[in-house]
Structure formats: structure tokens, C-alpha cells
Motif scaffolding. Sequence first.
Motif, PDB file in Angstrom:
ATOM      1  N   LEU A   1       0.823  -1.200   0.000  1.00 52.95           N
ATOM      2  CA  LEU A   1       0.000   0.000   0.000  1.00 52.95           C
ATOM      3  C   LEU A   1       0.859   1.252   0.000  1.00 52.95           C
ATOM      4  CD1 LEU A   1      -2.865   1.191   0.214  1.00 52.95           C
ATOM      5  CD2 LEU A   1      -2.599   1.106   2.692  1.00 52.95           C
ATOM      6  N   TRP A   2       0.498   2.179  -0.897  1.00 54.51           N
ATOM      7  CA  TRP A   2       1.199   3.455  -1.015  1.00 54.51           C
ATOM      8  C   TRP A   2       0.200   4.592  -0.809  1.00 54.51           C
ATOM      9  CZ3 TRP A   2       6.369   3.321  -1.657  1.00 54.51           C
ATOM     10  CH2 TRP A   2       6.923   2.111  -2.113  1.00 54.51           C
ATOM     11  N   ARG A   3       0.526   5.502   0.082  1.00 53.19           N
ATOM     12  CA  ARG A   3      -0.265   6.733   0.233  1.00 53.19           C
ATOM     13  C   ARG A   3       0.418   7.806  -0.593  1.00 53.19           C
ATOM     14  NH1 ARG A   3      -2.217   5.625   5.931  1.00 53.19           N
ATOM     15  NH2 ARG A   3      -3.855   4.156   5.378  1.00 53.19           N
ATOM     16  N   LYS A   4      -0.390   8.671  -1.217  1.00 51.48           N
ATOM     17  CA  LYS A   4       0.189   9.664  -2.117  1.00 51.48           C
ATOM     18  C   LYS A   4      -0.536  10.998  -2.003  1.00 51.48           C
ATOM     19  CE  LYS A   4      -2.432   7.995  -6.137  1.00 51.48           C
ATOM     20  NZ  LYS A   4      -3.196   9.188  -6.472  1.00 51.48           N
ATOM     21  N   VAL A   5       0.182  12.050  -2.373  1.00 52.17           N
ATOM     22  CA  VAL A   5      -0.424  13.374  -2.474  1.00 52.17           C
ATOM     23  C   VAL A   5      -0.460  13.835  -3.929  1.00 52.17           C
ATOM     24  CG1 VAL A   5       0.131  14.078  -0.119  1.00 52.17           C
ATOM     25  CG2 VAL A   5       1.746  14.581  -1.968  1.00 52.17           C
TER      26      VAL A   5
ATOM     27  N   GLU B   1       5.704  10.355  -6.644  1.00 48.21           N
ATOM     28  CA  GLU B   1       6.095  10.150  -5.239  1.00 48.21           C
ATOM     29  C   GLU B   1       7.468   9.478  -5.235  1.00 48.21           C
ATOM     30  OE1 GLU B   1       4.362  11.261  -2.711  1.00 48.21           O
ATOM     31  OE2 GLU B   1       2.490  11.726  -3.753  1.00 48.21           O
ATOM     32  N   PRO B   2       8.488  10.140  -4.670  1.00 50.18           N
ATOM     33  CA  PRO B   2       9.853   9.593  -4.743  1.00 50.18           C
ATOM     34  C   PRO B   2       9.989   8.173  -4.196  1.00 50.18           C
ATOM     35  CG  PRO B   2       9.898  11.870  -4.013  1.00 50.18           C
ATOM     36  CD  PRO B   2       8.446  11.455  -4.046  1.00 50.18           C
ATOM     37  N   ASP B   3       9.361   7.865  -3.071  1.00 48.80           N
ATOM     38  CA  ASP B   3       9.487   6.519  -2.507  1.00 48.80           C
ATOM     39  C   ASP B   3       8.881   5.467  -3.434  1.00 48.80           C
ATOM     40  OD1 ASP B   3      10.751   7.581  -0.294  1.00 48.80           O
ATOM     41  OD2 ASP B   3       8.989   7.459   1.002  1.00 48.80           O
ATOM     42  N   PHE B   4       7.750   5.803  -4.034  1.00 51.44           N
ATOM     43  CA  PHE B   4       7.094   4.900  -4.975  1.00 51.44           C
ATOM     44  C   PHE B   4       8.003   4.659  -6.178  1.00 51.44           C
ATOM     45  CE2 PHE B   4       4.583   3.985  -8.701  1.00 51.44           C
ATOM     46  CZ  PHE B   4       3.611   3.106  -8.266  1.00 51.44           C
ATOM     47  N   ALA B   5       8.491   5.746  -6.773  1.00 51.40           N
ATOM     48  CA  ALA B   5       9.344   5.628  -7.961  1.00 51.40           C
ATOM     49  C   ALA B   5      10.605   4.817  -7.659  1.00 51.40           C
ATOM     50  CB  ALA B   5       9.703   7.007  -8.495  1.00 51.40           C
ATOM     51  N   ASP B   6      11.230   5.062  -6.515  1.00 47.90           N
ATOM     52  CA  ASP B   6      12.436   4.318  -6.136  1.00 47.90           C
ATOM     53  C   ASP B   6      12.130   2.835  -5.940  1.00 47.90           C
ATOM     54  OD1 ASP B   6      13.866   6.690  -6.229  1.00 47.90           O
ATOM     55  OD2 ASP B   6      13.920   6.949  -4.034  1.00 47.90           O
ATOM     56  N   ALA B   7      11.010   2.537  -5.273  1.00 49.58           N
ATOM     57  CA  ALA B   7      10.642   1.136  -5.044  1.00 49.58           C
ATOM     58  C   ALA B   7      10.325   0.428  -6.356  1.00 49.58           C
ATOM     59  CB  ALA B   7       9.455   1.047  -4.089  1.00 49.58           C
TER      60      ALA B   7
ATOM     61  N   SER C   1      12.124  -2.840  -7.814  1.00 48.19           N
ATOM     62  CA  SER C   1      11.386  -4.084  -8.071  1.00 48.19           C
ATOM     63  C   SER C   1      11.862  -4.787  -9.343  1.00 48.19           C
ATOM     64  CB  SER C   1       9.885  -3.786  -8.203  1.00 48.19           C
ATOM     65  OG  SER C   1       9.587  -3.197  -9.471  1.00 48.19           O
ATOM     66  N   GLY C   2      12.449  -4.016 -10.255  1.00 44.31           N
ATOM     67  CA  GLY C   2      12.880  -4.584 -11.524  1.00 44.31           C
ATOM     68  C   GLY C   2      11.746  -4.833 -12.500  1.00 44.31           C
ATOM     69  N   LYS C   3      10.522  -4.468 -12.146  1.00 43.73           N
ATOM     70  CA  LYS C   3       9.366  -4.691 -13.020  1.00 43.73           C
ATOM     71  C   LYS C   3       9.278  -3.566 -14.039  1.00 43.73           C
ATOM     72  CE  LYS C   3       8.368  -8.186 -10.470  1.00 43.73           C
ATOM     73  NZ  LYS C   3       8.641  -9.530 -10.890  1.00 43.73           N
TER      74      LYS C   3
END
Length: 191
Positions: A73-77, A84-90, A94-96
Amino acid sequence: MRLKSETSLLLIVDLQAGLLPVIEGGSRAVEEAIWLGRVAEALAIPVWLTEQYPEGLGGSEPRLLEALPSHRLWRKVHFNAHAEPDFADALVGSGKRQIVLCGSEAHICVMQTGLGLLEAGYEVYWLSEASASRRAEEARFARERMVRAGATAVTADMVAYEWLERCDDERFRQVHKRFLKPRSARPVRFF
């Protein structure tokens, strides 16, 4: 391009309890996202959910959370989750590279997330029957715009069978037995 299970991720954007009552086709979008999410989890394909302003729009639809216990789960603004930097980095981690995308509202957060993913070089697959808006026309326009931008419109069945690739192994038998059955009373048409 064909979808491959080893390079795919299912991203379900903002199917939130407080928003769904005003989404045309929202219940069907949830059902289709759950169905494909279960197939994804059975095949060890990551399932990510996002929430926009859950304090006002409520959290993710409880049926999604219950049906997809392995979700992240990701919360976003940002309307664009990829901003969202954390989302993009993850996602990089993930390599997907193939993102199957759906959710609500299709013409706002889903589309902006899809455009952001395309700009970042990902393959985006717009899950048509699980992408909805307050007005169906807005979801249709969003799909058309995404396809013009380079996304590929797909259905849940297309995705599931591409992920499976073949029918002569145990993986297919297990998934087919559990999930690949008719999901509604839609008539079968032969042309």
C-alpha cells in the motif's frame, strides 16, 4: 509487446471506499481488480495499491484489502503516483518494467500515473474493465488518451492468459482451477 509474469506488476490506483459510491462502474472495477489481483498473487506477481487523501476519501475498498493480502500500500499526495519519490524508487528496485494499471478516477489519478510511468520508460497496460470514473465518458476519454500516448488497452483475461503462457503445467492447472472461471453471467458469443 507481450506481458510476462516475471516482468509485470499490477498497480491498482485509488479504489477507495469513500469515492466508489459515486464512480460509474466502480463495483465492477473492484471485482475485476480483485479477480486479476488474485491471479497475480497466485503467480507471485506484485500487487500495489495506492490511496489519495484517505482522510477524506476513505481507505482502499475493504474487499480489495481482504482479497489481496500480499498487496503493498502506497499513500500519495500527487495525482501521479510515480511522482512520489518513494514509490518511484521502489518501482525501480522491483525490476518490473510492465505495469498493468487500473483504478479510479480513470481520467485523473489513473491517467496521470500512467502518463508518468510512460514518461519514465515503463510499458503501461490499461486494464479497461477495472478503470472507472464518475462518468463513463471520462474513463473512455482517459483510455483513448493513454493509448495515443503509448499504453496498451487490455482486459483481465488477456493479462491472465499472457502471464500463464501455456496450459500444460501445474501453474496453469492451479490458477485455472481457482480463478479462471466465468466471473459473471455475460453471454458467450461466437463470431
